[in-house]
Design a protein around this motif. Structure first.
Motif, PDB file in Angstrom:
ATOM      1  N   SER A 197      -3.102  11.628   5.787  1.00 42.44           N
ATOM      2  CA  SER A 197      -1.851  10.863   5.774  1.00 42.44           C
ATOM      3  C   SER A 197      -1.943   9.536   6.503  1.00 42.44           C
ATOM      4  O   SER A 197      -0.944   9.061   7.051  1.00 42.44           O
ATOM      5  N   ILE A 198      -3.114   8.913   6.506  1.00 45.60           N
ATOM      6  CA  ILE A 198      -3.217   7.622   7.194  1.00 45.60           C
ATOM      7  C   ILE A 198      -2.404   6.554   6.460  1.00 45.60           C
ATOM      8  O   ILE A 198      -1.994   5.567   7.063  1.00 45.60           O
ATOM      9  N   PHE A 199      -2.149   6.767   5.166  1.00 49.43           N
ATOM     10  CA  PHE A 199      -1.269   5.878   4.396  1.00 49.43           C
ATOM     11  C   PHE A 199       0.065   6.553   4.069  1.00 49.43           C
ATOM     12  O   PHE A 199       0.831   6.046   3.266  1.00 49.43           O
ATOM     13  N   LEU A 200       0.320   7.714   4.665  1.00 50.30           N
ATOM     14  CA  LEU A 200       1.535   8.494   4.397  1.00 50.30           C
ATOM     15  C   LEU A 200       1.729   8.696   2.891  1.00 50.30           C
ATOM     16  O   LEU A 200       2.777   8.381   2.323  1.00 50.30           O
ATOM     17  N   GLN A 201       0.672   9.221   2.252  1.00 55.00           N
ATOM     18  CA  GLN A 201       0.666   9.486   0.803  1.00 55.00           C
ATOM     19  C   GLN A 201       0.994   8.249  -0.015  1.00 55.00           C
ATOM     20  O   GLN A 201       1.548   8.330  -1.099  1.00 55.00           O
ATOM     21  N   GLY A 202       0.660   7.076   0.514  1.00 51.42           N
ATOM     22  CA  GLY A 202       0.863   5.827  -0.212  1.00 51.42           C
ATOM     23  C   GLY A 202       2.116   5.079   0.196  1.00 51.42           C
ATOM     24  O   GLY A 202       2.295   3.917  -0.190  1.00 51.42           O
ATOM     25  N   LEU A 203       2.977   5.702   0.994  1.00 53.32           N
ATOM     26  CA  LEU A 203       4.224   5.050   1.396  1.00 53.32           C
ATOM     27  C   LEU A 203       3.956   3.742   2.138  1.00 53.32           C
ATOM     28  O   LEU A 203       4.676   2.754   1.955  1.00 53.32           O
ATOM     29  N   LEU A 204       2.913   3.715   2.961  1.00 48.53           N
ATOM     30  CA  LEU A 204       2.637   2.538   3.785  1.00 48.53           C
ATOM     31  C   LEU A 204       2.064   1.368   2.995  1.00 48.53           C
ATOM     32  O   LEU A 204       1.928   0.268   3.545  1.00 48.53           O
ATOM     33  N   ILE A 205       1.727   1.568   1.744  1.00 49.32           N
ATOM     34  CA  ILE A 205       1.208   0.448   0.957  1.00 49.32           C
ATOM     35  C   ILE A 205       2.231  -0.039  -0.068  1.00 49.32           C
ATOM     36  O   ILE A 205       1.923  -0.863  -0.925  1.00 49.32           O
ATOM     37  N   MET A 206       3.454   0.472   0.032  1.00 52.77           N
ATOM     38  CA  MET A 206       4.510   0.088  -0.902  1.00 52.77           C
ATOM     39  C   MET A 206       5.413  -0.996  -0.318  1.00 52.77           C
ATOM     40  O   MET A 206       5.504  -1.175   0.890  1.00 52.77           O
ATOM     41  N   LYS A 207       6.075  -1.708  -1.219  1.00 50.94           N
ATOM     42  CA  LYS A 207       7.092  -2.678  -0.833  1.00 50.94           C
ATOM     43  C   LYS A 207       8.449  -1.964  -0.810  1.00 50.94           C
ATOM     44  O   LYS A 207       8.675  -1.037  -1.586  1.00 50.94           O
ATOM     45  N   PRO A 208       9.370  -2.410   0.052  1.00 48.73           N
ATOM     46  CA  PRO A 208      10.678  -1.743   0.145  1.00 48.73           C
ATOM     47  C   PRO A 208      11.401  -1.620  -1.196  1.00 48.73           C
ATOM     48  O   PRO A 208      11.998  -0.581  -1.487  1.00 48.73           O
ATOM     49  N   HIS A 209      11.330  -2.655  -2.028  1.00 47.43           N
ATOM     50  CA  HIS A 209      12.054  -2.622  -3.293  1.00 47.43           C
ATOM     51  C   HIS A 209      11.414  -1.707  -4.330  1.00 47.43           C
ATOM     52  O   HIS A 209      12.000  -1.453  -5.385  1.00 47.43           O
ATOM     53  N   ASP A 210      10.196  -1.216  -4.048  1.00 46.17           N
ATOM     54  CA  ASP A 210       9.510  -0.319  -4.990  1.00 46.17           C
ATOM     55  C   ASP A 210       9.738   1.159  -4.671  1.00 46.17           C
ATOM     56  O   ASP A 210       9.287   2.027  -5.426  1.00 46.17           O
ATOM     57  N   LEU A 211      10.423   1.455  -3.570  1.00 51.24           N
ATOM     58  CA  LEU A 211      10.638   2.844  -3.193  1.00 51.24           C
ATOM     59  C   LEU A 211      11.593   3.526  -4.164  1.00 51.24           C
ATOM     60  O   LEU A 211      12.599   2.939  -4.571  1.00 51.24           O
ATOM     61  N   PRO A 212      11.311   4.763  -4.546  1.00 49.01           N
ATOM     62  CA  PRO A 212      12.229   5.496  -5.423  1.00 49.01           C
ATOM     63  C   PRO A 212      13.504   5.847  -4.667  1.00 49.01           C
ATOM     64  O   PRO A 212      13.526   5.844  -3.423  1.00 49.01           O
ATOM     65  N   PRO A 213      14.582   6.165  -5.384  1.00 47.55           N
ATOM     66  CA  PRO A 213      15.873   6.460  -4.738  1.00 47.55           C
ATOM     67  C   PRO A 213      15.799   7.509  -3.641  1.00 47.55           C
ATOM     68  O   PRO A 213      16.469   7.389  -2.610  1.00 47.55           O
ATOM     69  N   ARG A 214      14.962   8.551  -3.834  1.00 44.95           N
ATOM     70  CA  ARG A 214      14.906   9.615  -2.828  1.00 44.95           C
ATOM     71  C   ARG A 214      14.305   9.134  -1.504  1.00 44.95           C
ATOM     72  O   ARG A 214      14.409   9.815  -0.485  1.00 44.95           O
ATOM     73  N   MET A 215      13.643   7.960  -1.535  1.00 46.39           N
ATOM     74  CA  MET A 215      13.008   7.430  -0.331  1.00 46.39           C
ATOM     75  C   MET A 215      13.813   6.305   0.302  1.00 46.39           C
ATOM     76  O   MET A 215      13.298   5.577   1.141  1.00 46.39           O
ATOM     77  N   GLU A 216      15.072   6.188  -0.070  1.00 43.90           N
ATOM     78  CA  GLU A 216      15.906   5.106   0.453  1.00 43.90           C
ATOM     79  C   GLU A 216      15.981   5.139   1.976  1.00 43.90           C
ATOM     80  O   GLU A 216      16.111   4.103   2.637  1.00 43.90           O
ATOM     81  N   PHE A 217      15.875   6.335   2.544  1.00 44.28           N
ATOM     82  CA  PHE A 217      15.953   6.476   4.004  1.00 44.28           C
ATOM     83  C   PHE A 217      14.827   5.719   4.718  1.00 44.28           C
ATOM     84  O   PHE A 217      14.941   5.403   5.912  1.00 44.28           O
TER      85      PHE A 217
END
Length: 300
Positions: A197-217
């Motif tokens: 999880s060094i990239f938190l399953q890819g979360l850390l390489i995403m842009k805020p506007h690309d997050l799916p609705p369930r990840m709005e938090f």
């Protein structure tokens, strides 16, 4: 690093992506067999000699085994696979499953088998110890261990004689391995830590506007993370890799990839991360954004 006579590469390749569209940032889907071979070949040529897989990752075990055989390195690769919680309720079936996994890898025995179990108190019961002992006695497995989510569970696992390997998270928002002195405990007890999880399953390489609705938090947190990376003049991959590299104290970092180019980018980020010595101190300001929900993908 060297552990119990084995030389581990600094990076370990996770293979869930070889048979699944795995990870929140996955945009390429499941690679073809030829693309999978390219991924494994690029990793091996880049110095990665250890791999993480599981029967629950679709055909990943078979794909990994076929690739290692085609490259002629299956006897040299250090492969870790897993068993689920339910596996311990049917001992003989699990032993057969491990035997099948071994045959897929084309080796005399599997380097490591981990229990993917959410409740460590249960896995310390006799039936779990008995199964791990049988796997070793039959020489199907060299080492056994557990994949955990929390630092507290990692500490419990380290003191158990039935766990040689402990896999746990480590990243900019989850530093339990350092904060709870887990790394020093592991060294004292001669246990192998594998950090995922060094990239938190890819979360850390995403842009805020690309997050799916369930990840709005996580939107505000990822926005701050991206700003931090920009200030450091690093890409998110480089920053996340550099932070994990400086926290891990030489233990292997588990990465995943959907393409050979991602492997190359990770290897480049690894080399670059070594040169950024102030990342740990500078990134501490981000810890105020750390939450249990953010750090545990099973809660997403």
């Amino acid at each position: 690093m060297k552990w119990r006579g084995y030389n581990f590469s600094d990076l370990m390749l996770g293979t869930a992506q070889l048979s699944n569209a795995y990870g929140i940032a996955n945009t390429l889907g499941t690679p073809s067999r030829s693309e999978a071979l390219d991924i494994i070949s690029t990793a091996w040529q880049g110095g990665i000699n250890s791999f993480d897989t599981a029967p629950t990752y679709g055909d990943s075990e078979s794909v990994l085994g076929d690739c290692l055989k085609q490259l002629g390195v299956n006897s040299k690769a250090l492969v870790i696979t897993k068993v689920s919680r339910d596996a311990f309720d049917d001992e003989e079936s699990t032993i057969q499953s491990i035997t099948d996994s071994r045959d897929k890898f084309g080796t005399d025995s599997i380097f490591g088998v981990l229990s993917h179990h959410p409740k460590i108190e249960e896995i310390l019961e006799d039936k779990y110890r008995r199964l791990f002992s049988k796997l070793k006695k039959r020489k199907l497995v060299q080492f056994t261990g557990i994949s955990v989510y929390s630092g507290e569970d990692a500490l419990k696992a380290i003191t158990s004689e039935f766990f040689d390997i402990i896999q746990m998270p480590l990243n900019v928002f989850d530093r339990a391995a350092v904060d709870l002195d887990i790394i020093n405990h592991a060294k004292f007890h001669d246990k192998l830590l594998v950090f995922r999880s060094i990239f938190l399953q890819g979360l850390l390489i995403m842009k805020p506007h690309d997050l799916p609705p369930r990840m709005e938090f996580a939107t505000d947190t990822i926005r701050e993370w991206n700003s931090f990376c920009k200030e450091q003049k690093l890409t998110p991959v480089e920053a996340a890799m550099g932070i994990a590299l400086q926290l891990c104290n030489g233990y292997p970092l588990l990465i995943g990839a959907e393409s050979a180019s991602q492997i190359s980018n990770n290897l480049d980020a690894f080399k670059k991360g070594i040169r950024h010595k102030n990342l740990i101190e500078d990134s501490k300001i981000l810890l105020k954004k750390s939450t249990v929900r953010l750090c545990n993908p099973s809660l997403w």
